[in-house]
Design a protein around this motif. Structure first.
Motif, PDB file in Angstrom:
ATOM      1  N   ASP A 115       0.812  -1.224   0.000  1.00 23.06           N
ATOM      2  CA  ASP A 115       0.000   0.000   0.000  1.00 23.06           C
ATOM      3  C   ASP A 115       0.843   1.271   0.000  1.00 23.06           C
ATOM      4  OD1 ASP A 115      -2.290  -1.521   0.041  1.00 23.06           O
ATOM      5  OD2 ASP A 115      -2.573  -1.375   2.215  1.00 23.06           O
ATOM      6  N   HIS A 116       2.097   1.178   0.462  1.00 28.12           N
ATOM      7  CA  HIS A 116       2.898   2.390   0.626  1.00 28.12           C
ATOM      8  C   HIS A 116       4.108   2.475  -0.309  1.00 28.12           C
ATOM      9  CE1 HIS A 116       0.591   2.325   4.395  1.00 28.12           C
ATOM     10  NE2 HIS A 116       0.812   3.627   4.464  1.00 28.12           N
ATOM     11  N   SER A 119       5.672  -9.614  -1.456  1.00 26.93           N
ATOM     12  CA  SER A 119       5.286  -8.204  -1.609  1.00 26.93           C
ATOM     13  C   SER A 119       5.445  -7.706  -3.039  1.00 26.93           C
ATOM     14  CB  SER A 119       6.117  -7.327  -0.669  1.00 26.93           C
ATOM     15  OG  SER A 119       7.483  -7.329  -1.052  1.00 26.93           O
ATOM     16  N   GLU A 120       6.161  -8.461  -3.849  1.00 27.65           N
ATOM     17  CA  GLU A 120       6.449  -8.064  -5.242  1.00 27.65           C
ATOM     18  C   GLU A 120       7.174  -6.722  -5.291  1.00 27.65           C
ATOM     19  OE1 GLU A 120       3.265  -8.780  -8.103  1.00 27.65           O
ATOM     20  OE2 GLU A 120       2.136  -9.849  -6.556  1.00 27.65           O
ATOM     21  N   ARG A 121       8.038  -6.522  -4.287  1.00 28.75           N
ATOM     22  CA  ARG A 121       8.890  -5.338  -4.241  1.00 28.75           C
ATOM     23  C   ARG A 121      10.333  -5.820  -4.177  1.00 28.75           C
ATOM     24  NH1 ARG A 121       4.421  -4.272  -5.145  1.00 28.75           N
ATOM     25  NH2 ARG A 121       3.154  -2.510  -4.398  1.00 28.75           N
ATOM     26  N   ASP A 122      11.178  -5.275  -5.037  1.00 33.62           N
ATOM     27  CA  ASP A 122      12.540  -5.770  -5.171  1.00 33.62           C
ATOM     28  C   ASP A 122      13.466  -5.257  -4.082  1.00 33.62           C
ATOM     29  OD1 ASP A 122      12.229  -7.426  -7.377  1.00 33.62           O
ATOM     30  OD2 ASP A 122      12.414  -5.761  -8.788  1.00 33.62           O
ATOM     31  N   SER A 123      14.529  -6.022  -3.882  1.00 35.73           N
ATOM     32  CA  SER A 123      15.545  -5.633  -2.926  1.00 35.73           C
ATOM     33  C   SER A 123      16.382  -4.479  -3.477  1.00 35.73           C
ATOM     34  CB  SER A 123      16.453  -6.827  -2.619  1.00 35.73           C
ATOM     35  OG  SER A 123      17.567  -6.424  -1.866  1.00 35.73           O
ATOM     36  N   ALA A 124      16.658  -3.536  -2.617  1.00 34.91           N
ATOM     37  CA  ALA A 124      17.486  -2.401  -3.026  1.00 34.91           C
ATOM     38  C   ALA A 124      18.961  -2.766  -3.072  1.00 34.91           C
ATOM     39  CB  ALA A 124      17.266  -1.237  -2.065  1.00 34.91           C
ATOM     40  N   THR A 125      19.304  -3.940  -2.563  1.00 34.43           N
ATOM     41  CA  THR A 125      20.696  -4.352  -2.469  1.00 34.43           C
ATOM     42  C   THR A 125      20.877  -5.746  -3.039  1.00 34.43           C
ATOM     43  OG1 THR A 125      22.398  -4.979  -0.861  1.00 34.43           O
ATOM     44  CG2 THR A 125      20.138  -5.064  -0.112  1.00 34.43           C
TER      45      THR A 125
END
Length: 544
Positions: free
Chosen positions: A430-431, A459-465
């Motif tokens: 959501d954020h 979450s289907e959000r990728d790792s920044a690292t």
């Protein structure tokens, strides 16, 4: 004369086709059983998360070692990424592949045993294999495809011991070892070593029939054929990795770290039997009993004057004993049933073959009783596991909140996930925009056991690292923490997820000893603030 030879060939063909048909039926039955009995609430957010999110990164163009840190060879990531491409990214797709691999392992255990012993004993090996393959869990574990390829190699190697198309079988045995390198190079090495040692020992056992120089020449010749089979896949895989991955990253993650750092931060003491824990630790000693029985068999049949059939059987028992012994070495660093399944299955095959030989001699009769008792002991763990799954499933059925959440996230469709994890994942979705990046860490990074890698995938959000998998001895170092801080700043990461559930969990190794490196924790403390908490999950947002 030719008619008799043709009749014999036809009988052998019917024999092998019959067992192949049975193995195919067992494969289908095993797959169905594993699918229906799958624990849909047992999501392993570390080990399974490493596999599915690693495969997702490969699907999106990243390359192991260069773009993300990982200790496994790339084979499992490549296969699951291809399946994600065909069927969509979901845990059930990965589990479908995992179930097919386990079913193949169980079916191969039948096929190998049927080559040596009567069908009932082959079915016994299959039954124990499928029970334990289900009970150990750990879906997606790359060791299992390596085990399937190991058994395929064993099938051809045993064919070579039988002098049946010897060169072709040796080559194919090596070929499957070569493919296994792509999934677990350590397992492939042990299998190759066991086959080379077995070739020498089998040749030595018949040394009185031929001059020593002939024996040595034959052993070298057979070893070269085996290596020729390995060379093709090994050269292709090695050439690709060397051509696409910096040598420093490749060596550090596949060779140096596993050999020098991993044992210190992941080692566990070997379980010792006590009066209260005798039944629970029995599986850790089962293979010793079977290997002891194998030594008794080899000793009592050493002067047998029977036909080539006895010599072949002795050769197979010798080979399987060497294989089990060498594969056992791999489990010594971290003894756990999932790290032992790769030699449990060959041990079941060996036990079934030995049971089939219990006949006249009193010593062999006693051996049969011991083996039967040991096999009965090996039924305890799967039975206890089954009861745990039944109890957990019944509890989940009564928990309507969890059941309502099971289809909330497309990648976890058909599965039940933890309520707090679900709430944290929903908050991030959501954020954080779909193309946004996050970091999933732990409550502290100077000492650590694991983090929630599956969170990225759900979450289907990728790792920044590149360090989506946090490992003791890796994240606890200053250089890695500093690199992560720089990547968080470069990617302008707004939200960080901390899984604090393992902060107070310590293992009896160096993972529980603080490195006193707090670069990352100091950065998070000074640049982020807590905005929400869901049980063991803490959500941080960058300070304004």
């Amino acid at each position: 004369m030719r008619s008799r030879a043709n009749a014999k060939t036809s009988a052998v063909s019917r024999y092998f086709l019959g067992h192949a048909a049975t193995a195919a039926i067992l494969f289908g039955l095993s797959s169905l059983m594993l699918w229906l009995a799958m624990d849909r609430s047992a999501l392993n957010f570390y080990d399974e998360g490493v596999v599915v999110y690693g495969a997702q990164r490969v699907l999106e163009g990243d390359r192991p070692y260069r773009d993300f840190w990982v200790l496994y060879p790339p084979g499992q990531f490549w296969v699951i990424a291809a399946l994600f491409k065909l069927f969509g990214s979901s845990i059930l797709v990965e589990r479908g592949w995992d179930i097919a691999v386990r079913a193949a392992v169980a079916s191969l255990s039948y096929l190998i045993t049927a080559h040596i012993a009567p069908r009932p004993w082959a079915l016994l090996a299959w039954a124990f294999s499928i029970a334990w393959l289900w009970a150990v869990g750990f879906h997606g574990y790359p060791l299992l495809p390596a085990l399937a390829l190991t058994l395929a190699s064993c099938w051809f190697f045993i064919g070579a011991l039988q002098k049946r198309s010897e060169r072709a079988n040796l080559f194919l045995a090596g070929l499957f070892v070569g493919v296994a390198i792509a999934f677990r190079h350590d397992i492939a090495f042990y299998v190759f070593l066991s086959e080379v040692v077995a070739l020498r020992l089998v040749a030595r056992s018949k040394a009185e029939a031929q001059p020593a120089r002939i024996i040595w020449r034959k052993w070298i010749h057979d070893t070269l054929i085996l290596m020729a089979g390995i060379a093709g896949p090994a050269v292709i895989l090695g050439g690709y990795l060397i051509g696409t991955t910096p040598a420093k990253d490749l060596l550090e993650q596949l060779i140096v770290f596993p050999a020098t750092v991993y044992p210190g931060v992941r080692s566990l003491p070997y379980p010792l039997p006590t009066r209260d824990s005798l039944l629970t630790v029995f599986p850790f000693y089962f293979h010793f009993i079977v290997l002891g029985a194998a030594m008794v068999f080899l000793f009592t049949t050493r002067k047998s004057k029977d036909s080539d059939k006895t010599f072949f059987l002795r050769g197979v028992v010798l080979f399987l004993s060497v294989l089990v012994g060498l594969l056992f070495l791999k489990s010594l660093v971290r003894p756990h049933v999932v790290h032992m399944i790769h030699f449990f299955v060959p041990t079941f095959i060996l036990a079934a073959c030995l049971m089939a030989q219990v006949r006249k001699e009193l010593i062999l009769g006693g051996m049969g009783l011991i083996l039967a008792s040991a096999l009965c002991g090996m039924t305890i763990f799967p039975v206890v596991k089954a009861q745990e799954v039944i109890d957990r499933t019944e509890s989940l059925r009564r928990n309507t909140v969890l059941n309502q959440r099971q289809n909330q996230f497309p990648r976890a469709g058909g599965l039940v996930i933890d309520a707090n994890q679900a709430a944290a994942v929903k908050y991030v979705q959501d954020h954080v925009p779909p193309k946004g990046k996050i970091f999933v860490g732990a409550g502290r990074h100077d000492t650590l056991v694991f983090n929630d890698v599956l969170f990225y995938f759900l979450s289907e959000r990728d790792s920044a690292t590149r360090y989506h998998e946090l490992h003791p001895g890796q994240i606890t170092t200053r250089s890695v923490q500093q690199e992560i801080v720089e990547e968080l700043q470069r990617e302008h990461v707004e939200y960080v997820v901390l899984y604090v559930g393992a902060d107070h969990y310590h293992e009896p190794n160096r993972s529980g000893i603080s490195s006193h490196v707090t670069v990352l924790d100091d950065f998070l403390g000074s640049h982020y603030e807590t905005v929400e908490e869901f049980g063991k999950y803490k959500l941080l947002r960058i300070s304004k």
